[in-house]
Design a protein around this motif. Structure first.
Motif, mmCIF file in Angstrom:
data_model
loop_
_atom_site.group_PDB
_atom_site.id
_atom_site.type_symbol
_atom_site.label_atom_id
_atom_site.label_comp_id
_atom_site.label_asym_id
_atom_site.label_seq_id
_atom_site.Cartn_x
_atom_site.Cartn_y
_atom_site.Cartn_z
ATOM 1 N N ARG A 124 -1.736 -16.667 9.570
ATOM 2 C CA ARG A 124 -0.544 -17.292 8.991
ATOM 3 C C ARG A 124 0.465 -17.509 10.098
ATOM 4 O O ARG A 124 0.529 -16.718 11.037
ATOM 5 C CB ARG A 124 0.122 -16.376 7.959
ATOM 6 N N THR A 125 1.272 -18.527 9.934
ATOM 7 C CA THR A 125 2.353 -18.747 10.889
ATOM 8 C C THR A 125 3.223 -17.498 10.937
ATOM 9 O O THR A 125 3.581 -17.004 11.990
ATOM 10 C CB THR A 125 3.219 -19.941 10.441
ATOM 11 N N GLU A 126 3.560 -17.000 9.762
ATOM 12 C CA GLU A 126 4.334 -15.756 9.665
ATOM 13 C C GLU A 126 3.422 -14.714 9.026
ATOM 14 O O GLU A 126 2.768 -15.027 8.031
ATOM 15 C CB GLU A 126 5.536 -15.942 8.736
ATOM 16 N N PRO A 127 3.385 -13.484 9.584
ATOM 17 C CA PRO A 127 2.522 -12.477 8.939
ATOM 18 C C PRO A 127 2.986 -12.216 7.513
ATOM 19 O O PRO A 127 4.174 -12.363 7.224
ATOM 20 C CB PRO A 127 2.729 -11.226 9.806
ATOM 21 N N PRO A 128 2.073 -11.882 6.605
ATOM 22 C CA PRO A 128 2.502 -11.607 5.230
ATOM 23 C C PRO A 128 3.459 -10.418 5.212
ATOM 24 O O PRO A 128 3.316 -9.514 6.037
ATOM 25 C CB PRO A 128 1.195 -11.266 4.508
ATOM 26 N N SER A 129 4.405 -10.433 4.286
ATOM 27 C CA SER A 129 5.387 -9.350 4.276
ATOM 28 C C SER A 129 4.691 -8.037 3.931
ATOM 29 O O SER A 129 3.734 -8.002 3.153
ATOM 30 C CB SER A 129 6.494 -9.649 3.264
ATOM 31 N N GLY A 130 5.144 -6.965 4.523
ATOM 32 C CA GLY A 130 4.609 -5.644 4.216
ATOM 33 C C GLY A 130 3.235 -5.384 4.812
ATOM 34 O O GLY A 130 2.543 -4.454 4.390
ATOM 35 N N LEU A 131 2.826 -6.203 5.792
ATOM 36 C CA LEU A 131 1.499 -5.991 6.393
ATOM 37 C C LEU A 131 1.483 -4.649 7.127
ATOM 38 O O LEU A 131 2.364 -4.377 7.951
ATOM 39 C CB LEU A 131 1.190 -7.130 7.373
ATOM 40 N N LEU A 132 0.500 -3.822 6.819
ATOM 41 C CA LEU A 132 0.408 -2.511 7.470
ATOM 42 C C LEU A 132 0.106 -2.697 8.955
ATOM 43 O O LEU A 132 -0.649 -3.603 9.325
ATOM 44 C CB LEU A 132 -0.729 -1.694 6.855
ATOM 45 N N PRO A 133 0.659 -1.831 9.816
ATOM 46 C CA PRO A 133 0.403 -1.998 11.250
ATOM 47 C C PRO A 133 -1.092 -2.006 11.572
ATOM 48 O O PRO A 133 -1.554 -2.782 12.407
ATOM 49 C CB PRO A 133 1.086 -0.782 11.891
ATOM 50 N N GLU A 134 -1.874 -1.157 10.867
ATOM 51 C CA GLU A 134 -3.305 -1.102 11.193
ATOM 52 C C GLU A 134 -4.063 -2.353 10.750
ATOM 53 O O GLU A 134 -5.219 -2.563 11.146
ATOM 54 C CB GLU A 134 -3.960 0.158 10.611
ATOM 55 N N ALA A 135 -3.413 -3.190 9.923
ATOM 56 C CA ALA A 135 -4.089 -4.410 9.475
ATOM 57 C C ALA A 135 -3.835 -5.577 10.423
ATOM 58 O O ALA A 135 -4.466 -6.618 10.324
ATOM 59 C CB ALA A 135 -3.604 -4.776 8.085
ATOM 60 N N ASP A 152 -6.238 -8.545 9.309
ATOM 61 C CA ASP A 152 -7.374 -8.240 8.454
ATOM 62 C C ASP A 152 -7.031 -8.772 7.055
ATOM 63 O O ASP A 152 -6.154 -8.233 6.369
ATOM 64 C CB ASP A 152 -7.551 -6.710 8.432
ATOM 65 N N ALA A 153 -7.737 -9.831 6.646
ATOM 66 C CA ALA A 153 -7.363 -10.532 5.411
ATOM 67 C C ALA A 153 -7.519 -9.683 4.164
ATOM 68 O O ALA A 153 -7.007 -10.053 3.107
ATOM 69 C CB ALA A 153 -8.176 -11.815 5.277
ATOM 70 N N VAL A 154 -8.219 -8.540 4.260
ATOM 71 C CA VAL A 154 -8.354 -7.720 3.045
ATOM 72 C C VAL A 154 -6.998 -7.214 2.576
ATOM 73 O O VAL A 154 -6.843 -6.790 1.441
ATOM 74 C CB VAL A 154 -9.320 -6.523 3.218
ATOM 75 N N HIS A 155 -5.988 -7.270 3.468
ATOM 76 C CA HIS A 155 -4.651 -6.801 3.093
ATOM 77 C C HIS A 155 -3.761 -7.943 2.599
ATOM 78 O O HIS A 155 -2.554 -7.759 2.478
ATOM 79 C CB HIS A 155 -4.002 -6.091 4.291
ATOM 80 N N ASP A 156 -4.329 -9.096 2.353
ATOM 81 C CA ASP A 156 -3.532 -10.237 1.892
ATOM 82 C C ASP A 156 -3.977 -10.584 0.471
ATOM 83 O O ASP A 156 -5.052 -11.156 0.257
ATOM 84 C CB ASP A 156 -3.758 -11.421 2.848
ATOM 85 N N PRO A 157 -3.135 -10.216 -0.535
ATOM 86 C CA PRO A 157 -3.555 -10.394 -1.938
ATOM 87 C C PRO A 157 -3.969 -11.817 -2.273
ATOM 88 O O PRO A 157 -4.915 -12.032 -3.034
ATOM 89 C CB PRO A 157 -2.297 -10.000 -2.735
ATOM 90 N N GLU A 158 -3.274 -12.793 -1.676
ATOM 91 C CA GLU A 158 -3.592 -14.183 -2.001
ATOM 92 C C GLU A 158 -4.988 -14.544 -1.460
ATOM 93 O O GLU A 158 -5.803 -15.165 -2.150
ATOM 94 C CB GLU A 158 -2.530 -15.082 -1.363
ATOM 95 N N LEU A 159 -5.258 -14.106 -0.230
ATOM 96 C CA LEU A 159 -6.542 -14.467 0.380
ATOM 97 C C LEU A 159 -7.705 -13.756 -0.309
ATOM 98 O O LEU A 159 -8.753 -14.360 -0.561
ATOM 99 C CB LEU A 159 -6.535 -14.155 1.880
ATOM 100 N N THR A 160 -7.526 -12.475 -0.632
ATOM 101 C CA THR A 160 -8.640 -11.786 -1.302
ATOM 102 C C THR A 160 -8.789 -12.293 -2.739
ATOM 103 O O THR A 160 -9.882 -12.240 -3.303
ATOM 104 C CB THR A 160 -8.459 -10.251 -1.283
ATOM 105 N N GLY A 161 -7.687 -12.823 -3.300
ATOM 106 C CA GLY A 161 -7.786 -13.465 -4.616
ATOM 107 C C GLY A 161 -8.797 -14.601 -4.571
ATOM 108 O O GLY A 161 -9.550 -14.830 -5.521
ATOM 109 N N ARG A 162 -8.836 -15.305 -3.439
ATOM 110 C CA ARG A 162 -9.784 -16.424 -3.322
ATOM 111 C C ARG A 162 -11.232 -15.954 -3.327
ATOM 112 O O ARG A 162 -12.123 -16.679 -3.752
ATOM 113 C CB ARG A 162 -9.549 -17.192 -2.019
#
Ligand SMILES: Nc1ncnc2c1ncn2[C@@H]1O[C@H](COP(=O)(O)OP(=O)(O)O)[C@@H](O)[C@H]1O
Ligand SMILES: O=P(O)(O)O[C@H]1O[C@H](CO)[C@@H](O[C@H]2O[C@H](CO)[C@@H](O)[C@H](O)[C@H]2O)[C@H](O)[C@H]1O
Length: 509
Positions: A124-135, A152-162
């Protein structure tokens, strides 16, 4: 690079990759499917969002960040060894634009070994809000997504929704096939949330309905977790969460590899390990300690029921004399390998070998072997309002899939669960000042629950463990040896737990 070649969502180079390990001989150059229907945007220092993705260029830019991030992941198995090569095997854009998501199968070389890993890269141009440092893998510094946050896209609700939408649609992208079991349709509009459990893979939870396990270390062929869970689901067993869908990838020259398994989520379930620890903690002066033995008995019943269904659904065999030698020989070999890796084990070697030798062909010839859970412990059992449910039929992560798929004595699962009661009791004492009275209570707790579990197992039609003491002892030793290696590698602070058990098993017949 011309805009034309970019728009072909092309593949990444793998030139010079050593032909070994998963994805070795016959491995295709990375392939890429196409996703999205936008036109390619021009590049002006911002991610070239929209349109087909120059996936090879993108993956190439991501590799240095992946190399830095991978060793810190819990599920990464090559810890302690320098990574000597990273070679994308397939790279499949699942979402293009901003955000984007690329599915990557990556061959990781370390020492003289190579493993295949599944990654889902989010951009993403901007990292998703609340992204954990380890992600976070960091910001890309070149390629089509120059400047974008890679994570790591597993931490992005929109992407894992897909991913759920792809499972619901039974979609295909390049080498990836999403498959559904027959039955009611799946929702395609839920967001995912990464699970927080300590685990060997990564799970994503959708509302209160589904959980998707993304396998991390990938082997060709059907993952035993899918194979056994499907067999149990199809037989109507309620002792596992029903399988709803899965996805897999074609691999050149090999069977398709299972990548993810979607099952019903059990929202009201309690983790057996947590429940046991809670009960054990009460031994410290609680006037009304709970009676976990009732639960242990029920868990024994549930284990026997699962074994019965597996024995009906999948092949069973009887050990002939040659196979019995192999069974005992394999335990002895594992002991030697473990003692070579963990020096603290060496002083027990001869006593443990003697225990394996007691397991003669007379004890084993004619023994029924069948598919089993393979890594059963309290953390793989969930107590629900409708009884115990078992999870994670993948087997021991350190063993090859071929080994994990071999029929085994069902008592191997029983022995593994008996070890788990011992673990829970020992956990109470670990790191504390020696307290003989508490140690006595903890040992009595473990013994009570081990007995109750075996009684439940037998009551539900399982082979009575008391009828095969030599086999049970050998299987417990074999498991404790495995645990010694597991703890030395992953949780050195816990090593005294299986070592204490080894001491006991080596010094008592
Ligand atoms: N169907 C489910 N419902 C509720 N929680 C689950 C379910 N499946 C797994 N979990 C939770 O996720 C954890 C990890 O699952 P598991 O299958 O053991 O993964 P791994 O193979 O990565 O260790 C479990 O211990 C449990 O807490
Ligand atoms: O759950 P996994 O499939 O990842 O299994 C591995 O990790 C387990 C620990 O999480 C490990 O189990 C050992 O520790 C448990 C307590 O944490 C204990 O209940 C088990 O009896 C003990 O074996 C398992 O061995 C390993 O394969």
């Amino acid at each position: 690079m011309s805009e034309t070649s970019r728009s072909q969502a092309h593949t990444h180079r793998d030139a010079g990759a050593a032909p070994r390990g998963p994805g070795g001989p016959g491995t295709p150059h990375p392939t890429a499917g196409r996703a999205g229907g936008h036109q390619t945007g021009g590049h002006s220092g911002r991610p070239r969002t929209g349109g087909s993705l120059a996936v090879g260029e993108l993956v190439e830019a991501a590799l240095p960040l992946i190399a830095g991030w991978l060793p810190g992941q819990r599920w990464y198995a090559g810890k302690g060894q320098a990574i000597t090569g990273l070679h994308p095997v397939t790279a499949t854009p699942l979402i293009t634009g901003d955000p984007a998501m690329v599915h990557l199968l990556l061959r990781v070389e370390h020492g003289d070994q190579a493993d295949l890993y599944q990654l889902l890269l989010g951009l993403r141009t901007e990292p998703p809000s609340g992204l954990l440092p380890e992600a976070s893998l960091g910001a890309l510094t070149h390629g089509p997504y120059d400047g974008a946050a890679l994570y790591d896209a597993v931490h992005d609700p929109e992407l894992t929704g897909r991913l759920l939408a792809h499972l619901a649609g039974a979609d295909r992208f390049g080498p990836l096939s999403f498959r559904r079991t027959p039955g009611p349709g799946l929702p395609a509009d839920l967001l995912g949330r990464a699970g927080t459990a300590e685990q060997s893979n990564t799970s994503v939870i959708y509302g209160t309905s589904f959980i998707l396990k993304l396998f991390r270390r990938i082997s060709p062929g059907t993952n035993p977790d899918l194979e056994l869970s499907l067999a149990l689901s199809r037989a109507g067993s309620t002792r596992i969460p029903r399988v709803a869908a899965w996805f897999e990838s074609r691999l050149a020259g090999a069977e398709p590899a299972t990548l993810g398994l979607l099952q019903r989520f059990l929202p009201d379930a309690e983790d057996g390990w947590e429940l046991a620890l809670d009960q054990v903690a009460r031994l410290k002066g609680d006037p009304s300690p709970g009676n976990f033995a009732v639960e242990a008995h029920r868990l024994g019943r549930a284990t026997a029921e699962v074994h019965r269904v597996l024995a009906r659904a999948l092949p069973v065999a009887r050990l002939d004399r040659e196979q019995t030698d192999r069974l005992a020989g394999a335990m002895a070999e594992r002991l030697d390998a473990a003692a070579a890796a963990v020096p603290a084990l060496r002083r027990y070697r001869s006593a443990l070998h003697a225990a394996f030798r007691q397991l003669t062909a007379d004890h084993l010839t004619g023994l029924t072997v069948q598919r089993i859970h393979g890594d059963l412990h309290l953390g793989q059992a969930m107590r629900t309002p409708h009884g115990w449910v078992l999870l994670d039929f993948e087997g021991e992560p350190a063993k090859s899939v071929a080994e994990r798929r071999l029929p085994q004595p069902a008592l191997k699962d029983v022995a593994a669960m008996l070890r788990s009661f011992d673990y829970a009791a020992a956990h109470l004492l670990a790191g504390a000042e020696p307290d003989p009275e508490l140690a006595h209570l903890a040992a009595a707790w473990a013994a009570r629950n081990r007995t109750a579990y075996c009684a439940g197992y037998t009551a539900a039609g399982g082979t009575d463990p008391a009828g095969a003491p030599e086999l049970l002892r050998a299987l417990e030793i074999d498991k404790a040896v495995y645990e010694v290696v597991y703890e030395a590698r992953h949780r050195p602070g816990w090593l005294p737990i299986p070592l204490t058990a080894i001491h006991r098993l080596a010094t008592t017949a």
